[in-house]
Design a protein around this motif. Structure first.
Motif, short mmCIF file in Angstrom:
data_model
loop_
_atom_site.label_atom_id
_atom_site.label_comp_id
_atom_site.label_asym_id
_atom_site.label_seq_id
_atom_site.Cartn_x
_atom_site.Cartn_y
_atom_site.Cartn_z
N VAL A 47 -20.69 67.37 11.56
CA VAL A 47 -21.64 66.31 11.85
C VAL A 47 -22.69 66.29 10.75
CG1 VAL A 47 -23.33 65.46 13.47
CG2 VAL A 47 -21.28 66.60 14.32
N ILE A 48 -22.94 65.14 10.20
CA ILE A 48 -23.96 65.00 9.18
C ILE A 48 -25.32 64.96 9.87
CG2 ILE A 48 -24.81 63.55 7.34
CD1 ILE A 48 -22.14 64.74 6.75
N ALA A 49 -26.23 65.81 9.40
CA ALA A 49 -27.56 65.80 9.98
C ALA A 49 -28.39 64.71 9.35
CB ALA A 49 -28.23 67.16 9.73
N ASP A 50 -29.28 64.11 10.14
CA ASP A 50 -30.24 63.12 9.65
C ASP A 50 -29.59 62.01 8.86
OD1 ASP A 50 -32.25 64.69 10.72
OD2 ASP A 50 -32.35 65.89 8.90
N PRO A 51 -28.76 61.24 9.48
CA PRO A 51 -28.20 60.11 8.73
C PRO A 51 -29.29 59.13 8.36
CG PRO A 51 -27.65 59.92 11.05
CD PRO A 51 -28.31 61.25 10.88
N LEU A 52 -29.25 58.63 7.19
CA LEU A 52 -30.28 57.71 6.72
C LEU A 52 -29.63 56.41 6.29
CD1 LEU A 52 -32.25 60.17 4.41
CD2 LEU A 52 -32.85 59.47 6.73
N LEU A 53 -30.36 55.35 6.46
CA LEU A 53 -29.91 54.07 5.93
C LEU A 53 -30.23 54.04 4.45
CD1 LEU A 53 -30.99 51.57 8.71
CD2 LEU A 53 -28.69 52.38 8.19
N VAL A 54 -29.23 53.83 3.65
CA VAL A 54 -29.42 53.84 2.20
C VAL A 54 -29.29 52.43 1.67
CG1 VAL A 54 -28.59 54.75 0.02
CG2 VAL A 54 -28.49 56.18 2.08
N PRO A 55 -30.36 51.89 1.11
CA PRO A 55 -30.24 50.54 0.56
C PRO A 55 -29.43 50.56 -0.71
CG PRO A 55 -32.38 51.46 0.04
CD PRO A 55 -31.71 52.45 0.95
N PRO A 56 -28.88 49.44 -1.11
CA PRO A 56 -28.12 49.41 -2.36
C PRO A 56 -28.99 49.85 -3.53
CG PRO A 56 -27.85 47.36 -1.14
CD PRO A 56 -28.91 48.15 -0.44
N LEU A 57 -28.45 50.69 -4.36
CA LEU A 57 -29.22 51.21 -5.48
C LEU A 57 -29.22 50.26 -6.67
CD1 LEU A 57 -28.24 54.96 -5.51
CD2 LEU A 57 -30.26 53.92 -4.58
N VAL A 58 -28.13 49.56 -6.82
CA VAL A 58 -27.97 48.75 -8.03
C VAL A 58 -27.85 47.29 -7.64
CG1 VAL A 58 -26.56 48.30 -10.05
CG2 VAL A 58 -26.84 50.65 -9.23
#
Lengths: 282, 134
Positions: B89-100
């Motif tokens: 299980v991945i801890a602390d999933p975060l929403l990642v905005p597009p980088l590029v």
């Protein structure tokens, strides 16, 4: 990039844009296309002004060199050719009886980058190969076109957006038997990349070689790992770290992963046991 | 010179007498009850064996007996199905905005690209298989 690309998304428009992204990346960054921008740069005998995409990739590469203390180094183009990887890989295509002369050790930090002019000055003995990061970078760029939940998988480097309540299920292939799954991970809004030396291997003058080069030795890396899978916010970072951890081995590789707060990994040792570290918890 | 008859006769009488006495003795003993015959059994055999056992025990008591070998079942070889393999299980999933932000440099694509048909995303998310590049 010699990889199959699978896209799971809604809308034909997104698919076309994603495909275009990969096509342009191939034309710009391929080491095996003589007309690519990268090979033009590698042939340049004077400072060369490059495109925005190329310059951004080179800047990112320099950042990764510093992040990994030089274990990741794109100045291995000449070394790869000297080891026999001088054409696009296919099983048996790189095998040969006689060896070639070893390349002069090169450092990417010797390449000068002028941010104002987007000008690159490359020492003549440095041949740049961005294969260790460009596929992940391209997957990240392509994933920006995903309209909502979706995934892009390019030969094992994948970005997954959304994923519902449980997230996307990522199956980690067994490097010893590709028909088996050695572990699974649940991810949401993450990228994964896997590095191993079990497929891209060839034989030169009786010695086994593979495509993951250790810049410290200028040879194919010898390690206590069979495979590394990294989970990171971007596929580019996962791609870079997967290769770096593979070269470093289990102990130092684990230390590198745990230096990053938002990165995790599954390491498969040569004895077959999986090890989790960082944000990946068993 | 020929033995005289009186001497021969005397010897014969002696021999016959001895035979008769032996035969009488055998006949006599065959009729004697067996209770009178004592059988000597080897007495200390068991006692000797007991002594040997005790001695063996006192000697071996100084050294601990080796533990019996642990019988372990032969490990099963199985092919784990996706729902039986360890789930990390991945801890602390975060929403990642597009980088590029995608930008298209002016590169001409000479060859027309084939049309690709997409499958729409359903409610179920298919598994993603990660492996080293082929």
């Amino acid at each position: 990039m010699n990889s199959d690309v699978a896209v799971i998304a809604e809308g034909v428009a997104a698919q076309a844009a994603i495909q275009q992204t990969f096509v342009e990346a191939e034309q710009r960054f391929s080491r095996f296309r003589s007309d690519s921008e990268l090979m033009q740069l590698n042939r340049a005998t004077a400072p060369m002004i490059v495109s925005e995409s190329m310059f951004a990739a080179l800047v990112a590469a320099r950042r990764y060199v510093e992040l990994t203390d030089g274990i990741f180094d794109p100045a291995i183009g000449a070394t790869l050719v000297a080891l026999g990887y001088d054409r696009s890989f296919a099983p048996g295509a790189l095998d040969r009886e006689s060896d070639t002369k070893a390349a002069t050790a090169a450092r990417f930090l010797d390449v000068e980058l002028d941010h104002d002019r987007r000008e690159v000055t490359r020492p003549s003995h440095v041949q740049i190969d961005l294969g260790g990061m460009i596929k992940g970078r391209t997957v990240d760029e392509a994933a920006a076109w995903l309209p909502g939940d979706g995934a892009i998988d390019a030969g094992g480097d994948a970005v997954m957006r959304g994923g519902g309540r449980l997230g996307w299920l990522v199956e980690i292939e067994d490097p010893r038997d590709r028909s088996r799954i050695v572990a699974t991970i649940r991810v949401r809004d993450r990228a994964v990349a896997t590095s191993a030396a079990n497929y891209r291997r060839w034989q030169v003058a009786g010695s086994q070689r593979h495509h993951i080069v250790d810049p410290r030795t200028q040879r194919s890396a010898t390690t206590d790992l069979l495979q590394v899978t990294v989970v990171a916010p971007t596929a580019e970072l996962a791609d870079v770290l997967a290769k770096t951890v593979f070269v470093l081995g289990a102990e130092r590789g684990r230390t590198l992963i745990e230096r990053h707060a938002d990165v995790g990994a599954v390491l498969i040792r040569t004895d077959g046991a999986p090890i989790t570290c960082g944000t990946v918890q068993s | 010179m020929k033995t005289p008859a009186n001497v021969v006769g005397r010897r014969l009488r002696r021999y016959l007498g001895a035979l008769l006495a032996a035969g009488f003795g055998v006949t006599w003993w065959s009729f004697v009850p067996p209770v009178a015959a004592a059988v000597i059994r080897p007495a200390p055999a068991i006692a000797m064996a007991r002594e040997l056992v005790e001695l063996h025990w006192s000697q071996t008591a100084m050294e601990p007996a080796p533990p019996p070998p642990i019988k372990r079942p032969k490990p099963h070889v199985h092919r784990p199905k996706p729902d039986t393999t360890p789930v990390f299980v991945i801890a602390d999933p975060l929403l990642v905005p597009p980088l590029v932000t995608p930008t298209l440099d002016p590169i001409v694509v000479p060859d027309p690209q084939p049309e690709v048909v997409l499958e729409p995303v359903g409610d179920d998310f298919p598994p993603i298989r990660t492996r080293s590049s082929r």
